[in-house]
Design an enzyme around this catalytic site. Structure first.
Site, PDB file in Angstrom:
ATOM      1  N   ASN A 164       0.869  -1.191   0.000  1.00 24.20           N
ATOM      2  CA  ASN A 164       0.000   0.000   0.000  1.00 24.20           C
ATOM      3  C   ASN A 164       0.900   1.233   0.000  1.00 24.20           C
ATOM      4  O   ASN A 164       1.515   1.555   1.017  1.00 24.20           O
ATOM      5  CB  ASN A 164      -0.893  -0.032   1.250  1.00 24.20           C
ATOM      6  CG  ASN A 164      -1.720   1.235   1.392  1.00 24.20           C
ATOM      7  OD1 ASN A 164      -1.775   2.068   0.476  1.00 24.20           O
ATOM      8  ND2 ASN A 164      -2.363   1.391   2.545  1.00 24.20           N
ATOM      9  N   LYS A 201       0.096   4.285  -0.223  1.00 21.03           N
ATOM     10  CA  LYS A 201      -0.534   5.482   0.374  1.00 21.03           C
ATOM     11  C   LYS A 201      -0.308   6.687  -0.553  1.00 21.03           C
ATOM     12  O   LYS A 201      -0.292   6.532  -1.770  1.00 21.03           O
ATOM     13  CB  LYS A 201      -0.008   5.699   1.795  1.00 21.03           C
ATOM     14  CG  LYS A 201      -0.153   4.413   2.627  1.00 21.03           C
ATOM     15  CD  LYS A 201       0.055   4.586   4.087  1.00 21.03           C
ATOM     16  CE  LYS A 201      -0.117   3.232   4.788  1.00 21.03           C
ATOM     17  NZ  LYS A 201       0.009   3.273   6.212  1.00 21.03           N
ATOM     18  N   GLU A 208      -6.699   4.441   7.952  1.00 20.65           N
ATOM     19  CA  GLU A 208      -6.599   5.876   7.671  1.00 20.65           C
ATOM     20  C   GLU A 208      -7.900   6.400   7.081  1.00 20.65           C
ATOM     21  O   GLU A 208      -8.278   7.552   7.305  1.00 20.65           O
ATOM     22  CB  GLU A 208      -5.393   6.134   6.753  1.00 20.65           C
ATOM     23  CG  GLU A 208      -4.085   5.966   7.523  1.00 20.65           C
ATOM     24  CD  GLU A 208      -2.935   5.407   6.723  1.00 20.65           C
ATOM     25  OE1 GLU A 208      -2.955   5.486   5.484  1.00 20.65           O
ATOM     26  OE2 GLU A 208      -1.990   4.867   7.349  1.00 20.65           O
ATOM     27  N   GLU A 266      -4.788  -5.049  10.619  1.00 26.34           N
ATOM     28  CA  GLU A 266      -3.756  -4.026  10.791  1.00 26.34           C
ATOM     29  C   GLU A 266      -4.027  -3.259  12.089  1.00 26.34           C
ATOM     30  O   GLU A 266      -4.841  -2.318  12.110  1.00 26.34           O
ATOM     31  CB  GLU A 266      -3.788  -3.033   9.632  1.00 26.34           C
ATOM     32  CG  GLU A 266      -3.508  -3.648   8.289  1.00 26.34           C
ATOM     33  CD  GLU A 266      -3.031  -2.599   7.280  1.00 26.34           C
ATOM     34  OE1 GLU A 266      -1.886  -2.719   6.834  1.00 26.34           O
ATOM     35  OE2 GLU A 266      -3.775  -1.665   6.979  1.00 26.34           O
ATOM     36  N   SER A 286       3.936  -1.956  10.160  1.00 24.23           N
ATOM     37  CA  SER A 286       5.390  -1.915  10.355  1.00 24.23           C
ATOM     38  C   SER A 286       6.095  -3.208   9.948  1.00 24.23           C
ATOM     39  O   SER A 286       7.115  -3.579  10.533  1.00 24.23           O
ATOM     40  CB  SER A 286       5.730  -1.541  11.807  1.00 24.23           C
ATOM     41  OG  SER A 286       5.267  -0.226  12.091  1.00 24.23           O
TER      42      SER A 286
HETATM   43  P1  13P Z   1       3.348   0.518   7.491  1.00 23.19           P
HETATM   44  O1  13P Z   1       3.862  -0.794   6.910  1.00 23.19           O
HETATM   45  O2  13P Z   1       4.051   1.707   6.941  1.00 23.19           O
HETATM   46  O3  13P Z   1       3.266   0.458   8.973  1.00 23.19           O
HETATM   47  O4  13P Z   1       1.831   0.662   6.955  1.00 23.19           O
HETATM   48  C1  13P Z   1       0.966  -0.401   7.106  1.00 23.19           C
HETATM   49  C2  13P Z   1      -0.275  -0.112   6.370  1.00 23.19           C
HETATM   50  O5  13P Z   1      -1.039   0.754   6.755  1.00 23.19           O
HETATM   51  C3  13P Z   1      -0.539  -0.867   5.147  1.00 23.19           C
HETATM   52  O6  13P Z   1      -1.834  -0.671   4.706  1.00 23.19           O
END
Ligand code: 13P
Length: 246
Positions: free
Chosen positions: A9, A11, A97, A167, A208
């Site tokens: 992802n 983002k 999010e 998550e 993470s």
């Molecule tokens: P991180 O791997 O940066 O913690 O993000 C996890 C995430 O939100 C994947 O959708």
């Protein structure tokens, strides 16, 4: 045995050049992770270019979000049919999010899940508890409610045709990864609640994940892969994760 799935992802990161370069590097090494399915979720503006760059690759592409509506006067929104039309096969729904920053409710997310399937996409439903909810012992309750909202809307059979990503919110982008035992215990709970023993619905862990902690997480019996944020933006690190899952 369920084939492992590694999803990235991105983002709101990357420019046109970096997006296509990243997937070209992944595709160039796809023979090194042939035992793993891979999906990338770029920002919407890069989807077409990424789909084109992956035209002869086995790597799949998905949208990070979509509208629960088919079409209409909804400025700024993107429909599932539009994602499908440009070559996406997957879509994230209910990322934490979206839930927290954009106040998406369990019901709205369930509608998105429903619309995604109706439009031929495989939804990846994200669920997870906040730190406060974990500290109050509400992890299973919260995750169960998030999943139940989707079951109420589409039924358990359709839910199980999607992908579920657990998550924990406190582990996202914080560097504080859930221990393999913490993640496994929530995954086992989800799997048993859905009666998924032996079924091929994939349950991913996200929060993470990186090349140093992935092996232990993905060795857990009920974790079928990962949804990776930050580490999916670095081709070599994402490849390392895929290779140790293969
Ligand atoms: P991180 O791997 O940066 O913690 O993000 C996890 C995430 O939100 C994947 O959708």
């Amino acid at each position: 045995m369920v084939k492992p799935l590694l999803a990235g992802n991105w983002k709101m990161h990357g420019k046109a050049n970096s997006a296509t370069e990243l997937v070209e590097q992944l595709a160039a090494h796809e023979d090194t992770f042939s035992g793993v399915d891979m999906i990338v979720f770029p920002p919407a503006v890069h989807l077409s270019a990424v789909v084109d760059a992956l035209a002869s690759s086995v790597i799949d592409v998905g949208g990070q979000n979509m509208s629960q509506h088919d079409d209409g006067a909804l400025t700024g929104e993107i429909s599932g049919a539009m994602l499908k039309d440009i070559g996406c096969d997957y879509v994230l729904v209910g990322h934490s999010e979206r839930r927290t920053v954009f106040a998406e409710s369990n019901n709205e997310i369930a509608e998105k899940f429903n619309t995604a399937q109706a439009q031929g996409l495989t939804p990846v439903l994200c669920v997870g508890e906040s730190l406060q909810q974990r500290q109050q012992g509400q992890t299973v309750k919260v995750v169960t409610e998030q999943i139940a909202a989707v079951i109420n809307q589409v039924g358990i059979e359709n839910l199980c045709k999607g992908v579920i990503a657990y998550e924990p919110v406190w582990a996202i982008g914080t560097g504080e990864v859930a221990t393999p035992e913490q993640a496994q215990s929530v995954h086992a709970e989800i799997r048993s609640q859905l009666g998924l023993q032996g079924a091929d619905t994939r349950l991913l862990y996200g929060g993470s994940v990186n090349a140093s902690n992935a092996a232990e997480l993905f060795a857990q019996p009920d974790i079928n892969g990962g949804l990776v944020g930050g580490a999916s933006l670095k081709a070599q690190e994402f490849l390392n994760i895929a290779q140790l899952m293969a």
